[in-house]
Write an enzyme that holds these catalytic residues in place. Structure first.
Site, PDB file in Angstrom:
ATOM      1  N   HIS A 123      -8.931 -47.293   1.483  1.00 57.88           N
ATOM      2  CA  HIS A 123      -7.949 -48.159   1.020  1.00 57.88           C
ATOM      3  C   HIS A 123      -8.092 -48.380  -0.417  1.00 57.88           C
ATOM      4  O   HIS A 123      -8.917 -48.002  -1.138  1.00 57.88           O
ATOM      5  CB  HIS A 123      -8.291 -49.742   1.877  1.00 57.88           C
ATOM      6  CG  HIS A 123      -9.307 -50.342   1.348  1.00 57.88           C
ATOM      7  ND1 HIS A 123     -10.662 -50.216   2.158  1.00 57.88           N
ATOM      8  CD2 HIS A 123      -9.603 -51.346   0.640  1.00 57.88           C
ATOM      9  CE1 HIS A 123     -11.512 -50.987   1.754  1.00 57.88           C
ATOM     10  NE2 HIS A 123     -10.778 -51.567   0.507  1.00 57.88           N
TER      11      HIS A 123
ATOM     12  N   HIS B  59     -10.640 -52.192  -6.802  1.00 63.98           N
ATOM     13  CA  HIS B  59     -11.426 -51.084  -6.521  1.00 63.98           C
ATOM     14  C   HIS B  59     -10.712 -50.187  -5.458  1.00 63.98           C
ATOM     15  O   HIS B  59      -9.882 -50.221  -5.099  1.00 63.98           O
ATOM     16  CB  HIS B  59     -12.593 -51.701  -5.558  1.00 63.98           C
ATOM     17  CG  HIS B  59     -12.307 -52.170  -4.155  1.00 63.98           C
ATOM     18  ND1 HIS B  59     -12.128 -53.681  -4.204  1.00 63.98           N
ATOM     19  CD2 HIS B  59     -11.999 -51.713  -3.026  1.00 63.98           C
ATOM     20  CE1 HIS B  59     -11.600 -53.913  -2.722  1.00 63.98           C
ATOM     21  NE2 HIS B  59     -11.728 -52.722  -2.169  1.00 63.98           N
TER      22      HIS B  59
ATOM     23  N   GLU C  54     -15.939 -48.803  -3.604  1.00 63.16           N
ATOM     24  CA  GLU C  54     -16.462 -49.195  -2.456  1.00 63.16           C
ATOM     25  C   GLU C  54     -16.835 -48.327  -1.480  1.00 63.16           C
ATOM     26  O   GLU C  54     -15.961 -47.441  -1.497  1.00 63.16           O
ATOM     27  CB  GLU C  54     -15.528 -50.398  -1.841  1.00 63.16           C
ATOM     28  CG  GLU C  54     -16.216 -50.908  -0.552  1.00 63.16           C
ATOM     29  CD  GLU C  54     -15.155 -51.827   0.026  1.00 63.16           C
ATOM     30  OE1 GLU C  54     -15.529 -52.594   0.729  1.00 63.16           O
ATOM     31  OE2 GLU C  54     -13.650 -51.961  -0.217  1.00 63.16           O
TER      32      GLU C  54
END
Length: 138
Positions: A8, A78, A128
């Site tokens: 994502h 991120h 991440e």
């Protein structure tokens, strides 16, 4: 460890109203919502198809380390990659002299654990790493 796929893109929006407006503007549907205790933030993940990644809208609560992200204006926070073993990713980066934000993975929403490579190792981008550990509870 090579990522399996992009998981994502995370966007900080400081209010639920701003998140709802973002969803409306881009005609996005909510897939599921959750709360991440470690970062004191509500999360909204959008629906997606097998050929695209969802957007994660992050709404920090008072006291959240994300409340002042981008001087309180929010924005893209991120990019996230899915991996099979987030702890192995941490160990691999540490063996190369790089640091993660957390000493070990922290719970994300009900189905994932996460850790972040510090931006100084990603050319200024916070990356991440996400490991799925259970079914999404909707």
């Amino acid at each position: 460890m090579k990522p399996m796929r992009m998981h994502h893109v995370g966007i900080v929006l400081n209010t639920r109203e701003a998140a709802d407006k973002f969803l409306e503007t881009f005609d996005l549907e909510i897939d599921y919502e959750g709360f991440v205790e470690a970062y004191q933030a509500e999360l909204i993940f959008t629906k997606y198809t097998e050929n695209e990644s969802p957007v994660e809208l992050i709404i920090p609560k008072e006291g959240s380390p994300l409340k002042n992200f981008n001087n309180g204006k929010g924005g893209i926070a991120h990019i996230a990659y899915e991996v099979e073993d987030v702890e192995a990713v941490r160990q691999e980066f540490e063996s190369k002299g790089m640091e993660m934000l957390e000493g070990s993975a922290v719970p994300g929403t009900s189905d994932i654990i996460v850790n972040f490579l510090k931006p100084k190792y990603g050319q200024g981008i916070l990356v991440e790493y996400v490991q799925t550990v259970g079914p999404i509870q909707r």
